[in-house]
Design an enzyme around this catalytic site. Structure first.
Site, PDB file in Angstrom:
ATOM      1  N   GLU A  73      24.247  46.665  39.403  1.00 34.00           N
ATOM      2  CA  GLU A  73      24.804  46.840  40.739  1.00 34.00           C
ATOM      3  C   GLU A  73      23.784  46.516  41.824  1.00 34.00           C
ATOM      4  O   GLU A  73      24.086  45.833  42.807  1.00 34.00           O
ATOM      5  CB  GLU A  73      25.312  48.280  40.892  1.00 34.00           C
ATOM      6  CG  GLU A  73      25.741  48.654  42.301  1.00 34.00           C
ATOM      7  CD  GLU A  73      26.925  47.872  42.814  1.00 34.00           C
ATOM      8  OE1 GLU A  73      27.226  47.974  44.017  1.00 34.00           O
ATOM      9  OE2 GLU A  73      27.571  47.137  42.020  1.00 34.00           O
ATOM     10  N   HIS A  76      22.952  42.797  42.221  1.00 32.48           N
ATOM     11  CA  HIS A  76      24.020  42.154  42.992  1.00 32.48           C
ATOM     12  C   HIS A  76      23.828  42.392  44.486  1.00 32.48           C
ATOM     13  O   HIS A  76      23.994  41.478  45.306  1.00 32.48           O
ATOM     14  CB  HIS A  76      25.384  42.691  42.538  1.00 32.48           C
ATOM     15  CG  HIS A  76      26.537  42.061  43.245  1.00 32.48           C
ATOM     16  ND1 HIS A  76      27.398  42.779  44.047  1.00 32.48           N
ATOM     17  CD2 HIS A  76      26.963  40.780  43.298  1.00 32.48           C
ATOM     18  CE1 HIS A  76      28.310  41.976  44.550  1.00 32.48           C
ATOM     19  NE2 HIS A  76      28.069  40.753  44.112  1.00 32.48           N
ATOM     20  N   HIS A 138      37.146  42.016  48.988  1.00 34.14           N
ATOM     21  CA  HIS A 138      35.732  41.662  48.825  1.00 34.14           C
ATOM     22  C   HIS A 138      35.595  40.333  48.080  1.00 34.14           C
ATOM     23  O   HIS A 138      34.757  39.485  48.447  1.00 34.14           O
ATOM     24  CB  HIS A 138      35.032  42.781  48.056  1.00 34.14           C
ATOM     25  CG  HIS A 138      33.537  42.726  48.143  1.00 34.14           C
ATOM     26  ND1 HIS A 138      32.851  42.447  49.296  1.00 34.14           N
ATOM     27  CD2 HIS A 138      32.575  42.940  47.195  1.00 34.14           C
ATOM     28  CE1 HIS A 138      31.555  42.472  49.076  1.00 34.14           C
ATOM     29  NE2 HIS A 138      31.358  42.762  47.798  1.00 34.14           N
ATOM     30  N   HIS A 245      50.718  37.077  37.977  1.00 29.17           N
ATOM     31  CA  HIS A 245      49.560  36.179  37.910  1.00 29.17           C
ATOM     32  C   HIS A 245      49.846  34.988  37.004  1.00 29.17           C
ATOM     33  O   HIS A 245      49.475  33.853  37.314  1.00 29.17           O
ATOM     34  CB  HIS A 245      48.354  36.958  37.399  1.00 29.17           C
ATOM     35  CG  HIS A 245      47.080  36.154  37.381  1.00 29.17           C
ATOM     36  ND1 HIS A 245      46.662  35.372  38.426  1.00 29.17           N
ATOM     37  CD2 HIS A 245      46.119  36.018  36.421  1.00 29.17           C
ATOM     38  CE1 HIS A 245      45.524  34.787  38.132  1.00 29.17           C
ATOM     39  NE2 HIS A 245      45.169  35.157  36.909  1.00 29.17           N
ATOM     40  N   HIS A 303      36.134  32.733  33.755  1.00 31.17           N
ATOM     41  CA  HIS A 303      37.392  32.527  34.480  1.00 31.17           C
ATOM     42  C   HIS A 303      37.159  32.693  35.989  1.00 31.17           C
ATOM     43  O   HIS A 303      37.722  31.951  36.793  1.00 31.17           O
ATOM     44  CB  HIS A 303      38.435  33.527  33.983  1.00 31.17           C
ATOM     45  CG  HIS A 303      39.836  33.176  34.346  1.00 31.17           C
ATOM     46  ND1 HIS A 303      40.360  31.911  34.198  1.00 31.17           N
ATOM     47  CD2 HIS A 303      40.852  33.935  34.869  1.00 31.17           C
ATOM     48  CE1 HIS A 303      41.626  31.909  34.597  1.00 31.17           C
ATOM     49  NE2 HIS A 303      41.929  33.114  35.020  1.00 31.17           N
TER      50      HIS A 303
END
Length: 348
Positions: A73, A76, A138, A245, A303
């Site tokens: 975390e 990032h 986000h 989706h 992906h």
């Protein structure tokens, strides 16, 4: 290459890294590895907060907090902060060189606004405990940053625009809109942990018309895994998210394949068309593989990387086939005018 161009290139690559690494952090269940913001238990790094992290992990070993998750975390966050500084530098240089050709200070200023809002979304992602609407927003903010940097880079390098029929430009724009809509659906699927709501392919629960609950599935303001009323999100709602989706993928892929064909049949845009077709094929294959193989982490991250690639390609295509810039059109008219004048003088 000028400093301005180098900064845009570095920022573009770093944005792609931040988006893909952010997907890895989320998929590795490390989004709350540090449950406060911007530090980790008020410290600048997990190393300094190690005692608090280990204590929390000892109380709840299966919880979201552990030392490895905290480092994921925080790395990032470090990358995102570095990107923010780069974008501020780009905006400052853009303003200083605003009179030069290929510089777009307005877009650079917009980019600063997007990054500031991204920082707030990053904070709310943690403090509001991974609300799907915030996490999806986000992701979109990150891709918007990527798209704006791609446009700035194309403009800064003065990449030539190609004269194309209005129909091709229209298909390119529609393709970009459909891609964004599909990314929204994909982000909503991921942030609601609905990627494995259907474990078979091409059907879902053995049917092409599975039981769904669209009301709860797409209710925006709610907690993760809960309905707006505070109940657990039922399987039909997760199925609705996943199935939407998949259906969106069919529509978006069809539109982008049409665009790829229109580009590939023209010599000037054939490389763009073939690249788009390859990216679509790869992304669809990754989507299917994620379902068939049960969402392995590497494929799920890939992906997300495929979405980054498609956004970059679609922005580039829309830029290249868009209307000629005013200065380019003026330049062409001047060249044509000089040629006509010289031709008339030859008969004088």
């Amino acid at each position: 290459m000028s400093l301005y161009r180098r900064l845009i290139l570095v920022a573009f690559v770093l944005t792609a890294v931040v988006i893909v690494f952010g997907a890895y952090v989320r998929l590795a269940d490390a989004g709350l590895g540090c449950p406060d913001w911007p530090g980790c238990y008020g410290q600048v790094s997990p190393h300094h907060a190690q005692a608090d992290i280990l204590q929390t992990h000892a109380v709840d070993p299966q919880g979201p907090v552990s030392l490895p998750k905290a480092w994921k975390e925080m790395i990032h966050r470090y990358l995102a902060a570095s990107l923010g500084l780069l974008i501020l530098m780009i905006a400052a240089l853009s303003w200083r060189r605003r009179d030069r050709q290929g510089v777009a200070p307005g877009v650079a200023a917009l980019l600063v606004g997007v990054v500031i809002f991204q920082g707030l979304l990053g904070k709310w992602t943690v403090t509001l405990l991974l609300k799907p609407a915030i996490v999806t927003a986000h992701l979109l903010g990150g891709l918007t940053t990527l798209a704006l940097l791609a446009w700035l880079g194309l403009r800064a390098h003065r990449v030539a625009r190609l004269p194309m029929p209005p129909g091709v430009r229209a298909v390119a724009r529609v393709g970009l809109v459909l891609l964004v809509a599909q990314i929204v659906l994909g982000g909503w699927t991921s942030t609601n942990y609905a990627a494995l709501a259907c474990t078979d392919f091409p059907t879902c629960h053995g049917s092409f018309s599975p039981e769904t609950d669209y009301g709860n599935a797409f209710h925006i303001v709610r907690e993760l895994g809960m309905t707006a009323d505070g109940d657990f999100l039922p399987l039909p709602a997760l199925t609705a998210i996943h199935w939407s989706h998949r259906l969106g993928a069919v529509v978006a892929a069809a539109a982008l394949c049409l665009l790829a064909w229109l580009l590939a049949r023209r010599q000037s845009t054939q490389p763009l068309g073939l690249a788009l077709l390859a990216a679509i094929t790869l992304q669809v294959a990754l989507g299917i593989a994620n379902v068939v193989f049960g969402l392995p982490l590497a494929l799920a991250v890939a992906h997300n990387a495929g979405a980054v690639l498609l956004v970059a390609l679609l922005v580039s295509i829309n830029y290249r086939v868009g209307p000629l810039r005013a200065e380019a059109a003026v330049g062409r008219r001047k060249v044509a005018g000089r040629g006509k004048h010289e031709h008339e003088n030859s008969y004088a």
